[in-house]
Design an enzyme around this catalytic site. Structure first.
Site, PDB file in Angstrom:
ATOM      1  N   CYS A   1       0.833  -1.192   0.000  1.00 19.56           N
ATOM      2  CA  CYS A   1       0.000   0.000   0.000  1.00 19.56           C
ATOM      3  C   CYS A   1       0.877   1.256   0.000  1.00 19.56           C
ATOM      4  O   CYS A   1       1.530   1.549  -0.992  1.00 19.56           O
ATOM      5  CB  CYS A   1      -0.956  -0.038   1.184  1.00 19.56           C
ATOM      6  SG  CYS A   1      -2.385   1.057   0.993  1.00 19.56           S
TER       7      CYS A   1
ATOM      8  N   HIS B   1      -3.347  -5.869   1.410  1.00 21.49           N
ATOM      9  CA  HIS B   1      -2.874  -6.213   2.748  1.00 21.49           C
ATOM     10  C   HIS B   1      -3.315  -7.637   3.106  1.00 21.49           C
ATOM     11  O   HIS B   1      -4.320  -8.121   2.606  1.00 21.49           O
ATOM     12  CB  HIS B   1      -3.457  -5.267   3.795  1.00 21.49           C
ATOM     13  CG  HIS B   1      -3.005  -3.862   3.690  1.00 21.49           C
ATOM     14  ND1 HIS B   1      -1.789  -3.425   4.158  1.00 21.49           N
ATOM     15  CD2 HIS B   1      -3.625  -2.761   3.178  1.00 21.49           C
ATOM     16  CE1 HIS B   1      -1.672  -2.120   3.951  1.00 21.49           C
ATOM     17  NE2 HIS B   1      -2.772  -1.697   3.358  1.00 21.49           N
TER      18      HIS B   1
END
Length: 486
Positions: free
Chosen positions: A330, A427
């Protein structure tokens, strides 16, 4: 009839989240339909719910302990710090905007109807709601308009169990001092107390326990010993993450100020072959790392500037030149690219910066925030992965042609030509046993842990721990129907 009880603490990080998770599992084993609830949380480590919202990761773990899917009603207000004085405000799972601390403190009362709305809905589906407070009710400077502790407890009229942490010292002062500074109406809401994280011979604290009860009038529900397996459960807060010595495979993580969604560290730390080293500011990244993992960030440009100020950019480039591996997730993925542009300041202050240049990609912040659960497979091996995306902006560039994930019919991520530098928005990858095993084999090491099974066994052990050292029957007897005057 739904009943409720609230666990508040004498301070932050006294073990409230862990206690609620253990109590939820213990109640579930007793056949009680139990649900967790936290009116207001502050954390950058969020979980994504099936209804496309965000809640604190602790509430997601508590939901798991209760046998439920995480839902936005379990944490209706989530504050995600972006600066030292301001935070992104998430209400019932959705981004409301940014608020400075003074403005939020002034206006937060307006959120109480939304909080109570979520609480009522949650209670319709449960026999018992276990509520977790935030920080401490003794912060009387924040009492006006409070929605997190006594303000909520009194609005919903739920009894409170106050928990002190003996490991940090001064637990008698913690509990008796809280009794002293609270208004009488708030004090009357507290039905009992408990002492958490005791080490050694508990009988040595009998006199201390009795002194607290005498000075407050509250019964004690237990002196709970330190639960040594707590580290095996997913950490909620950056304060909870720690280096974990283990085997020869060294995973190094630069500790960024606004580090967010770092749950991939938990399954790596659980592996006997892996040592996870969290490197604080002011120290170089170790030269003998196998993998440098750059986690997510709430303010990518700000954390990138901090990374450079520590000289970690030089350390990372040297690590790659020596043949080391790097993964960016991310915000960490965005940092690995050539440029990051945030013209509207959607992820912090507006600006643009050069990235580390390890991936030929460019990121532009903006657009609608992506908050979604994902399932997919790793490429080229096809190992199943599951996780979530939670980010602003899009990343594009030549290295995206070497995507290393297939996610719901599309490719995701980017890789360097030699495959040693990887980045993606997903994630939770390392929670997949198959992917973690495959990746560690690439580094020359072996994975042994079944991570999800370990989390379950640890929740069971935590429930056993509380059944042994806490008066569960007494706690359940204190719980009552909310909103009543009885």
């Amino acid at each position: 009839m739904t009943r409720a009880i609230m666990i508040q603490g004498t301070g932050s990080n006294v073990g409230k989240s862990l206690l609620v998770a253990g109590l939820a599992r213990a109640c579930r084993r007793r056949g009680i339909r139990v649900a967790p609830f936290k009116p207001q949380n502050m954390s950058n480590n969020a979980a994504v719910t099936e209804d496309g919202g965000e809640i604190g990761r602790a509430q997601a773990l508590q939901a798991r302990a209760a046998g439920l899917a995480p839902h936005t009603d379990m944490n209706p207000v989530l504050l995600k710090p972006e600066t030292d004085t301001g935070a992104q405000v998430i209400v019932q799972g959705q981004r409301l905007g940014h608020a400075e601390a003074k403005a939020y403190q002034r206006d937060k009362t307006a959120l109480m109807p939304r909080v109570l709305e979520s609480f009522r809905r949650l209670g319709e589906r449960a026999d018992l709601v276990l509520i977790e407070g935030a920080g401490s009710p003794a912060e009387i400077n924040l009492r006006h308009g409070d929605i997190a502790n006594m303000g909520f407890a009194r609005a919903a009229n739920v009894p409170v169990v106050l928990v002190g942490d003996i490991d940090r010292g001064g637990v008698i002062a913690q509990l008796v001092g809280t009794h002293t500074v609270l208004d009488p109406e708030d004090t009357a809401q507290i039905a009992a107390f408990a002492v958490n994280r005791f080490r050694g011979d508990r009988s040595l604290f009998d006199a201390g326990r009795d002194a607290i009860a005498e000075r407050t009038g509250w019964p004690c529900l237990g002196v709970i010993p330190w639960f040594g397996e707590a580290w095996r459960l997913p950490a909620e807060d950056m304060l909870d993450i720690a280096s974990r010595p283990g085997g020869a495979c060294k995973v190094v993580v630069p500790q960024l100020p606004r580090m967010a969604n770092f749950d991939d560290l938990d399954p790596l730390a659980a592996e006997p072959a892996v040592s996870v080293e969290i490197v604080p500011g002011g120290k170089p990244l170790p030269a003998d790392a196998d993998l440098v993992l750059i986690p997510g960030s709430k303010t990518t440009l700000g954390d990138l500037a901090y990374l450079r100020a520590q000289g970690w950019d030089i350390d990372i480039l040297g690590h790659v030149r020596r043949g080391g591996h790097v993964i960016g997730l991310c915000g960490g993925y965005q940092m690995l690219g050539k440029t990051i542009s945030d013209p509207d300041g959607v992820d912090g202050k507006p600006g643009e910066a050069e990235g580390l240049g390890l991936l030929d990609v460019h990121t532009v912040m903006g657009g609608r925030k992506t908050v979604v659960l994902r399932d997919g497979t790793a490429l080229p091996g096809g190992e199943p992965v599951s996780g979530y995306e939670i980010h602003m902006g899009q990343t594009q560039g030549a290295d995206c042609d070497r995507a290393w994930l297939s996610v719901e019919g599309r490719t995701e991520g980017a890789a360097s030509a030699d495959g040693r530098v990887l980045g993606c928005y997903m994630h939770g990858l390392f929670g997949s046993d198959a992917f973690r095993r495959s990746y560690l084999e690439r580094l020359g090491h072996r994975a042994e842990t079944r991570f999800e099974e370990q989390v379950e066994s640890t929740l069971e052990a935590l429930a056993d721990h509380l059944e042994t050292y806490m008066d569960m029957d007494g706690l359940l007897a204190l719980a009552r129907e909310p909103f009543t005057t009885a």
